[in-house]
Design a protein around this motif. Sequence first.
Motif, mmCIF file in Angstrom:
data_model
loop_
_atom_site.group_PDB
_atom_site.id
_atom_site.type_symbol
_atom_site.label_atom_id
_atom_site.label_comp_id
_atom_site.label_asym_id
_atom_site.label_seq_id
_atom_site.Cartn_x
_atom_site.Cartn_y
_atom_site.Cartn_z
ATOM 1 N N ILE A 263 -97.873 -1.854 -10.440
ATOM 2 C CA ILE A 263 -97.927 -1.219 -9.320
ATOM 3 C C ILE A 263 -96.724 -1.715 -8.496
ATOM 4 O O ILE A 263 -97.064 -2.657 -7.718
ATOM 5 C CB ILE A 263 -99.290 -0.658 -8.868
ATOM 6 C CG1 ILE A 263 -100.042 -0.200 -9.744
ATOM 7 C CG2 ILE A 263 -99.045 0.232 -7.439
ATOM 8 C CD1 ILE A 263 -101.324 0.137 -9.413
ATOM 9 N N ARG A 388 -96.425 2.805 -5.235
ATOM 10 C CA ARG A 388 -97.425 3.192 -4.176
ATOM 11 C C ARG A 388 -96.913 2.780 -2.708
ATOM 12 O O ARG A 388 -96.429 1.633 -2.476
ATOM 13 C CB ARG A 388 -98.818 2.517 -4.398
ATOM 14 C CG ARG A 388 -99.925 3.099 -3.269
ATOM 15 C CD ARG A 388 -101.142 2.590 -3.943
ATOM 16 N NE ARG A 388 -101.185 1.327 -4.154
ATOM 17 C CZ ARG A 388 -102.223 0.475 -5.079
ATOM 18 N NH1 ARG A 388 -103.031 1.527 -5.434
ATOM 19 N NH2 ARG A 388 -102.315 -0.635 -5.434
ATOM 20 N N THR A 395 -101.068 6.607 -6.443
ATOM 21 C CA THR A 395 -99.723 6.155 -7.121
ATOM 22 C C THR A 395 -99.025 7.175 -7.692
ATOM 23 O O THR A 395 -99.507 8.340 -7.964
ATOM 24 C CB THR A 395 -100.027 4.987 -8.177
ATOM 25 O OG1 THR A 395 -100.944 5.582 -9.086
ATOM 26 C CG2 THR A 395 -101.043 3.939 -7.593
#
Length: 443
Positions: A263, A388, A395
């Motif tokens: 992420i 994100r 996300t």
Amino acid sequence: MHDIRFIREQPEVFDKALKRRGLEPKAAEILTLDSARRAAQTEMQELQAKRNDLSKQIGEIKRQKGDADALMQQVAMMKDRLALVEIEDKDNGRKLQEMLSGLPNMPFDDVPDGKDEHDNKELRRIGKPSLINAPREHFDLGEALGLMDFENAAKLSGARFTILKGALARLERALGDFMLDLHTEEFGYTEVSPPLLVKTEIMYGTAQLPKFIDDQFSAYAGMASLSAEVARAGTGDRVSVDPPLWLVPTAEVPLTNLVNNAIVEREKLPLRVTARTACFRAEAGSAGKDTRGMLRQHQFYKVELVSITAPDQSQAEHERMTECAETVLKRLELPFRTIVLCTGDMGFASRKTYDIEVWMPGQNTYREISSCSNCGDFQARRMNARCRAAGEKQTEFVHTLNGSGVAIGRCLIAIMENYQQADGSIVVPQALRKYMGGVEKIG
């Protein structure tokens, strides 16, 4: 990888995109598998909940010294049924995964429809093809100079390999250095030196596997083991055979996978990385094509550009990346044209592709030297690569782009053919002379 939720909500749009790619509708078949899998998952949840409830009842009855045999039989039957439903769920999941993995990306709306390269659209031409009297092809020039050796390359490794010597070997090195300096110093790419051997899931992430397995080189023989490995790619199942390693067909594979299962902070996007690597391709479908010279090789060198962006950045980044690749040819003063590929000619993972084709006087035609593609979130779904925004919990999948910045071998032969002299010598482009120690001509 396609978004199953999108297919559920807009099956007609999905089928229309496949039709533009020359494929038959698949939404109904996909949704049938999806429905069967979801039904199995629902039944499993219901069975597990009911079994847990009955288990509590059995415990209470036993504490009261009662007879729980009937309920225990029901629990045993549920256990058997649950095992069958789990098998059904896994089977449907595997079939769904295989189907979705084998379908190409959906083209953007502005991509021209067409069947093959004849339907591509030219966008612009830069530079005029040089007027050379009776131009020679690069292999004739290279062999005459004694700096390009195909015979010994074939003795060492077989067809589609080349040995460069002396000034041509140095020119190949100079081109890579020039391109890396340009992209890092002027365009803000970060240079990376990645591994050239990667795992199966890494090849799966950028969609080289399983569809294009015949075009890849593995680190060991034994296709039975490889088939077992590829069949499990992307399913999450543990592989029982020793996993193979694959020689990278392009640096796109390791560079894009730098965000595999990650992420990324949205504020750090776009990420721009570049690498010069050897590339290895089996060229399984190219029998009889470009068999002479260096145009289509099993091993070649390329400077690759990769961008990881937020979804709303990718289209602008695509234009920027293409301009970066074009700048290489502008600085080398090589004539080229840029085209947008039609739906029938663009790559499997791409939503839109620009090809840059350099002029080859010896062949009297333009040949591809760079291909810049916006893959949208297609690869990101396979890699589970997300971003994100700061302070947000939600996300979203990143968008991935890749392009050649540019193919070094093809750039070398373009220089040889465009800068050839009547005596068989080759003038070194001005932009490369500092990388060649001041050499102005190869002769």
